[in-house]
Scaffold this motif. Sequence first.
Motif, PDB file in Angstrom:
ATOM      1  N   ASN A  45       0.817  -1.219   0.000  1.00 13.02           N
ATOM      2  CA  ASN A  45       0.000   0.000   0.000  1.00 13.02           C
ATOM      3  C   ASN A  45       0.850   1.267   0.000  1.00 13.02           C
ATOM      4  OD1 ASN A  45      -2.362  -1.534   0.093  1.00 13.02           O
ATOM      5  ND2 ASN A  45      -2.352  -1.588   2.346  1.00 13.02           N
ATOM      6  N   LEU A  46       2.134   1.116   0.304  1.00 14.09           N
ATOM      7  CA  LEU A  46       3.012   2.289   0.412  1.00 14.09           C
ATOM      8  C   LEU A  46       3.533   2.649  -0.977  1.00 14.09           C
ATOM      9  CD1 LEU A  46       4.960   1.216   3.630  1.00 14.09           C
ATOM     10  CD2 LEU A  46       2.889   2.598   3.469  1.00 14.09           C
ATOM     11  N   THR A  47       2.666   3.122  -1.806  1.00 11.84           N
ATOM     12  CA  THR A  47       2.983   3.297  -3.226  1.00 11.84           C
ATOM     13  C   THR A  47       3.970   4.423  -3.511  1.00 11.84           C
ATOM     14  OG1 THR A  47       1.005   4.691  -3.440  1.00 11.84           O
ATOM     15  CG2 THR A  47       0.774   2.344  -3.961  1.00 11.84           C
ATOM     16  N   ARG A  48       4.225   5.298  -2.521  1.00  9.85           N
ATOM     17  CA  ARG A  48       5.196   6.377  -2.715  1.00  9.85           C
ATOM     18  C   ARG A  48       6.602   5.988  -2.248  1.00  9.85           C
ATOM     19  NH1 ARG A  48       2.991  11.478  -3.673  1.00  9.85           N
ATOM     20  NH2 ARG A  48       0.706  11.526  -3.623  1.00  9.85           N
ATOM     21  N   LEU A  49       6.722   4.798  -1.729  1.00 11.61           N
ATOM     22  CA  LEU A  49       7.984   4.358  -1.127  1.00 11.61           C
ATOM     23  C   LEU A  49       9.091   4.260  -2.176  1.00 11.61           C
ATOM     24  CD1 LEU A  49       8.432   3.663   1.879  1.00 11.61           C
ATOM     25  CD2 LEU A  49       8.333   1.244   1.242  1.00 11.61           C
ATOM     26  N   THR A  50      10.241   4.856  -1.853  1.00 10.28           N
ATOM     27  CA  THR A  50      11.420   4.728  -2.716  1.00 10.28           C
ATOM     28  C   THR A  50      12.506   3.870  -2.076  1.00 10.28           C
ATOM     29  OG1 THR A  50      12.460   6.735  -1.828  1.00 10.28           O
ATOM     30  CG2 THR A  50      11.002   6.990  -3.747  1.00 10.28           C
ATOM     31  N   SER A  51      12.497   3.742  -0.740  1.00 10.46           N
ATOM     32  CA  SER A  51      13.524   2.959  -0.047  1.00 10.46           C
ATOM     33  C   SER A  51      12.884   2.133   1.057  1.00 10.46           C
ATOM     34  CB  SER A  51      14.594   3.891   0.551  1.00 10.46           C
ATOM     35  OG  SER A  51      15.561   3.145   1.268  1.00 10.46           O
ATOM     36  N   LEU A  52      13.132   0.812   1.033  1.00 15.27           N
ATOM     37  CA  LEU A  52      12.604  -0.098   2.051  1.00 15.27           C
ATOM     38  C   LEU A  52      13.731  -0.970   2.564  1.00 15.27           C
ATOM     39  CD1 LEU A  52      10.296  -1.425   3.637  1.00 15.27           C
ATOM     40  CD2 LEU A  52       9.875  -2.894   1.641  1.00 15.27           C
ATOM     41  N   ASN A  53      13.987  -0.884   3.869  1.00 22.84           N
ATOM     42  CA  ASN A  53      15.056  -1.657   4.501  1.00 22.84           C
ATOM     43  C   ASN A  53      14.473  -2.513   5.616  1.00 22.84           C
ATOM     44  OD1 ASN A  53      17.348  -2.673   5.716  1.00 22.84           O
ATOM     45  ND2 ASN A  53      18.456  -0.738   5.757  1.00 22.84           N
ATOM     46  N   LEU A  54      14.476  -3.837   5.407  1.00 18.00           N
ATOM     47  CA  LEU A  54      13.998  -4.793   6.409  1.00 18.00           C
ATOM     48  C   LEU A  54      15.123  -5.736   6.833  1.00 18.00           C
ATOM     49  CD1 LEU A  54      10.562  -5.724   4.766  1.00 18.00           C
ATOM     50  CD2 LEU A  54      10.955  -4.143   6.653  1.00 18.00           C
ATOM     51  N   ALA A  55      16.352  -5.321   6.674  1.00 20.23           N
ATOM     52  CA  ALA A  55      17.508  -6.176   6.958  1.00 20.23           C
ATOM     53  C   ALA A  55      17.637  -6.491   8.446  1.00 20.23           C
ATOM     54  CB  ALA A  55      18.782  -5.492   6.463  1.00 20.23           C
ATOM     55  N   GLU A  56      18.314  -7.615   8.719  1.00 19.29           N
ATOM     56  CA  GLU A  56      18.659  -8.011  10.092  1.00 19.29           C
ATOM     57  C   GLU A  56      17.425  -8.160  10.976  1.00 19.29           C
ATOM     58  OE1 GLU A  56      21.414  -8.869  11.556  1.00 19.29           O
ATOM     59  OE2 GLU A  56      23.106  -8.141  10.354  1.00 19.29           O
ATOM     60  N   ASN A  57      16.442  -8.912  10.494  1.00 21.24           N
ATOM     61  CA  ASN A  57      15.286  -9.271  11.302  1.00 21.24           C
ATOM     62  C   ASN A  57      15.157 -10.796  11.315  1.00 21.24           C
ATOM     63  OD1 ASN A  57      13.752  -6.748  12.233  1.00 21.24           O
ATOM     64  ND2 ASN A  57      14.125  -6.258  10.076  1.00 21.24           N
ATOM     65  N   HIS A  58      13.964 -11.286  11.557  1.00 15.24           N
ATOM     66  CA  HIS A  58      13.739 -12.747  11.557  1.00 15.24           C
ATOM     67  C   HIS A  58      12.596 -13.080  10.594  1.00 15.24           C
ATOM     68  CE1 HIS A  58      16.386 -13.134  15.046  1.00 15.24           C
ATOM     69  NE2 HIS A  58      15.742 -12.094  15.567  1.00 15.24           N
ATOM     70  N   LEU A  59      12.582 -12.408   9.474  1.00 13.50           N
ATOM     71  CA  LEU A  59      11.539 -12.629   8.481  1.00 13.50           C
ATOM     72  C   LEU A  59      11.708 -14.008   7.840  1.00 13.50           C
ATOM     73  CD1 LEU A  59      11.663  -9.120   6.775  1.00 13.50           C
ATOM     74  CD2 LEU A  59       9.943  -9.950   8.396  1.00 13.50           C
ATOM     75  N   ASN A  60      10.603 -14.694   7.606  1.00 18.42           N
ATOM     76  CA  ASN A  60      10.664 -15.996   6.951  1.00 18.42           C
ATOM     77  C   ASN A  60       9.637 -16.050   5.827  1.00 18.42           C
ATOM     78  OD1 ASN A  60       8.164 -16.533   8.227  1.00 18.42           O
ATOM     79  ND2 ASN A  60       9.203 -17.368  10.026  1.00 18.42           N
ATOM     80  N   GLY A  61       9.535 -17.221   5.214  1.00 17.93           N
ATOM     81  CA  GLY A  61       8.633 -17.354   4.085  1.00 17.93           C
ATOM     82  C   GLY A  61       9.263 -16.801   2.820  1.00 17.93           C
ATOM     83  N   SER A  62       8.469 -16.576   1.817  1.00 16.18           N
ATOM     84  CA  SER A  62       8.971 -16.088   0.539  1.00 16.18           C
ATOM     85  C   SER A  62       8.712 -14.594   0.385  1.00 16.18           C
ATOM     86  CB  SER A  62       8.301 -16.863  -0.606  1.00 16.18           C
ATOM     87  OG  SER A  62       6.893 -16.694  -0.534  1.00 16.18           O
ATOM     88  N   ILE A  63       9.275 -14.018  -0.669  1.00 16.00           N
ATOM     89  CA  ILE A  63       9.008 -12.614  -0.976  1.00 16.00           C
ATOM     90  C   ILE A  63       7.631 -12.527  -1.624  1.00 16.00           C
ATOM     91  CG2 ILE A  63       9.732 -10.594  -2.286  1.00 16.00           C
ATOM     92  CD1 ILE A  63      12.553 -11.628  -2.268  1.00 16.00           C
ATOM     93  N   PRO A  64       6.703 -11.795  -1.034  1.00 18.52           N
ATOM     94  CA  PRO A  64       5.388 -11.679  -1.666  1.00 18.52           C
ATOM     95  C   PRO A  64       5.485 -10.855  -2.955  1.00 18.52           C
ATOM     96  CG  PRO A  64       5.525 -10.209   0.220  1.00 18.52           C
ATOM     97  CD  PRO A  64       6.790 -11.030   0.232  1.00 18.52           C
ATOM     98  N   SER A  65       4.872 -11.341  -4.014  1.00 16.55           N
ATOM     99  CA  SER A  65       4.943 -10.619  -5.287  1.00 16.55           C
ATOM    100  C   SER A  65       4.338  -9.228  -5.175  1.00 16.55           C
ATOM    101  CB  SER A  65       4.233 -11.419  -6.380  1.00 16.55           C
ATOM    102  OG  SER A  65       2.881 -11.662  -6.020  1.00 16.55           O
ATOM    103  N   SER A  66       3.421  -9.037  -4.221  1.00 15.16           N
ATOM    104  CA  SER A  66       2.803  -7.720  -4.039  1.00 15.16           C
ATOM    105  C   SER A  66       3.815  -6.661  -3.615  1.00 15.16           C
ATOM    106  CB  SER A  66       1.683  -7.803  -2.997  1.00 15.16           C
ATOM    107  OG  SER A  66       2.195  -8.266  -1.745  1.00 15.16           O
TER     108      SER A  66
END
Length: 416
Positions: free
Chosen positions: A35-56
């Motif tokens: 939903n964050l359609t204006r986003l130019t930079s997204l940093n989610l590094a160094e967490n415990h995220l699992n699963g796959s990258i959602p195509s959305s």
Amino acid sequence: MMLVVLRVVVCVHMLIILDLSYCDIQGPISSPFSNLTRLTSLNLAENHLNGSIPSSLLNLQRLTDLDLSWNKLSGQIPNVFDRITNLQTLSLHDNNFQGMLPSSLFTLTRLSQLDCSYNQIEGPLPNELLSNNIIGWSKFSGKFPQLEYLELSNNKLEGKVPKWIHDIPSLFHLKLSHNMFTFLNGSIPSSLSNLHHLVYLVLSRNNLSGKIPNLPSSLFTLTRLSQLDCSSNQIEGPLSDKVAFSNLTELFLEALQLLSNNIIGYSKFSGNFPQLKYLELSNNKLEGKVPKWIHDIHSLIHLKLSHNMFTSIGPISSPFSNLTHLTSLNLAGNQLNSSIPSSLLNLQRLTHLDLSMNDLSGQIPNVFDRLTNLQTLSLHDNNFQGKLPSSLFALTQLSSLDYSNNEIEGPLPNKL
């Protein structure tokens, strides 16, 4: 609480930059990020995220920087990068991605940094592009006019390194180590000389072969090259000035790593490296005396010559005395005999010294009060006799001391 924060964040539609690295976020990537359609930079590094990258997630068409590194993401990287054509940096390293790299990834003409290292990506790369953990792409021609940083190491990639990698005009960092790549005819291609801006070239632990005298001289015309690592391959033969190694003396080379090959000598090699700081030639077949050209590299900080067949520390009366900047010296696993030269202990910046698994003998010299920065000292598996020198126990920064399997005798001091 973190889940609540995330729900609030993804509702702020005006966000342009979002950095949630090191936030201990767990679970899959939330779809509301799209939903964050204006986003130019997204940093989610160094967490415990699992699963796959959602195509959305890849619907964020203004995105220029995406960092998902150092998580537990898995599965195949989705083939939807043609939706985010503005992407400039992409960091997916240190996850558990499998399968081949998606073809749409190679349509990102604005990409300047791509890091997919430390995954389980497999398959060959396309004939014109390189990527880590990929084993087989055959008829693809990719162009990255702005790519500067390409890191594909520690994957399961195999096959020939495609020519398009040699033609990336702005590339300064190329690391393809710990894969199963080969080059045409097994040797390093002369076309690498097209990478005029290359500073770091790391090709270790692949299937490279060939004799040193046959290495392409054009490789050593890369005037900005600072690090060259071809270790743990099947390169063989003697170091020689006939190879363009002599050209390296005119470059800015600071690190030369050729360990774990089949290098057999250096009798016709002058080896004048005015700016070299890191030299690793361990696990080869070098023998005789440690050559004078090594003793004359005054800029050396790290020297690793372990597991060869050296019998003498050097041809000069005060070996290593010129290496006043040296902090790490490893001569383990050779055939060094005689005693420890006292000049070795004049290296006052030394923090790590390993002389283990040799044939050194005599009493250990009582001059360790000169090495006040020493942190690790390995003297085990030699033929040292007599008592331990009292100066050894004045090393207040010492964290590791091993002198086992010698003939040292006498009591230990009552106080340290």
